[in-house]
Each structure stands twice: as structure tokens, then as C-alpha cells.
Enzyme design. Structure first.
Site: not given
Ligand code: COA
Length: 158
Positions: A17, A41, A90, A128
């Protein structure tokens, strides 16, 4: 002013990140790291803890701000006057989910576009959950997260 949002759960923030934050901060005037209060989550860290951890590791970057949000990302972006969403890719496996999300967000608000940065190859395997799983079994997470974050993760399991 070009304002971008880098959203995620950051539970906890990793070197992957931080790499995206450092690089995204160079292509916009202001980068807002949006920490999602995600009810689907069960985070290890509270949203306040995740915001504080991010603030600790981004001190060296001037144009980054960390905020928490709930609800739709496009609504948060509008509230923050941002019209760019930054996401890290990734591996090819991230693509389908990210593709759907980028299109859905663009349909919800056509003024908002998603920009993808390829995650540094050194961290392309990292998530994560990996950090938490390794720490939970007492493994070494020093290559995944800064020391200050590693201490907090181990504390959760002690
Ligand atoms: N380096 C390391 N890990 C990374 C990474 C990077 N560059 N990019 C992503 N990851 C990992 C994260 O650590 C996370 O790991 P985990 O699942 O083990 O916790 C995983 O990839 C998911 O990434 P994250 O960026 O945390 O995404 P998310 O899926 O939890 O959330 C949001 C994504 C916040 C953008 C999305 O859920 C959102 O917009 N929510 C709001 C509601 C909404 O608008 N919904 C409609 C969307 S169409």
C-alpha cells in the site's frame, strides 16, 4: 486541483500500500487515503487504529491525507471533491474485480474515473490477510510491513 482517492481496508497497511501511496501522490495534487469502515469484513484493527497507522507511515509525504469513510465510494469522492480513484493491481487475478468496480463507480458518477497503478513486483504476492496469518502464527512480517506496524500486529495476537 487534481484530487485523488486511494480507498481500501488497510487492515493493516503494508509496504504494498505504501508503494502505491508514494507513487499516486506524485501524479495528483492531493491524495486522500480513504479507510473503509467495512461491515462485510471483520477487521483486526478498528477504523481509528487503521487511520492512525496510516498517518504514522505516510509522514514523509506532504500531499497525503488519511480519512475514514462508510457508504459508497463515489459519495465519499464527491464529498472530498475528488474525481480520480486510485487502485493498485497486484496480479491479473485482481483485474476482474477491479474492472467491475471501476465501471460500476463510473456509472454511479460519470465524473469519476479509476486509475490503476501496478503494484511493485516485490509486493505483488502481498495482502493484509497474509500479514495477519503469518503474524498470528508468530512468523516474521518484517518484510511485509514497517516495524511500527509489525509491533501493533503482534500486540493483537499476544
Ligand atoms: N499491496 C498489498 N496489498 C494490497 C494491495 C497492494 N498494493 N492492493 C490491494 N491489496 C490487498 C489488501 O491488503 C486487501 O487484503 P485483504 O483482503 O487480505 O484485507 C485486498 O487486497 C483487498 O484490497 P482493499 O484495497 O482493501 O479492497 P477492499 O476490497 O477491502 O475494498 C473498496 C475496496 C474500499 C474500494 C471497495 O470495497 C469500496 O469502494 N467500498 C465502498 C462501497 C462501494 O462504493 N461499493 C461499490 C463499489 S462498485
Amino acid at each position: 486541483m487534481r484530487i485523488a482517492i486511494y480507498p481500501g481496508s488497510f487492515d493493516p497497511v503494508t509496504y504494498g500500500h505504501i508503494d502505491i501511496i508514494e507513487r499516486a501522490s506524485k501524479i495528483c495534487d492531493k491524495l486522500i487515503v480513504g479507510v473503509l469502515m467495512n461491515s462485510s469484513k471483520s477487521p483486526l484493527f478498528s477504523v481509528e487504529e487503521r487511520v492512525n497507522m496510516l498517518n504514522e507511515v505516510i509522514q514523509h509525504i506532504d500531499n497525503v491525507e488519511v480519512c475514514s469513510f462508510s457508504g459508497l465510494l463515489v459519495d465519499f469522492a464527491k464529498e472530498m471533491d475528488a474525481n480520480i480513484i486510485v487502485r493498485g493491481l497486484r496480479a491479473i487475478t485482481d483485474f476482474e474485480y477491479e474492472f467491475q468496480m471501476a465501471h460500476a463507480n463510473h456509472i454511479l458518477n460519470s465524473e469519476i474515473d479509476t486509475v490503476f497503478l501496478t503494484t511493485n513486483i516485490d509486493y505483488s504476492y502481498l495482502s493484509s490477510s497474509t500479514v495477519k496469518e503469518v503474524a498470528g502464527f508468530g512468523g516474521d512480517i518484517s518484510q511485509f510491513v514497517p516495524d511500527v506496524i509489525a509491533k501493533k500486529v503482534y500486540n493483537k495476537y499476544s
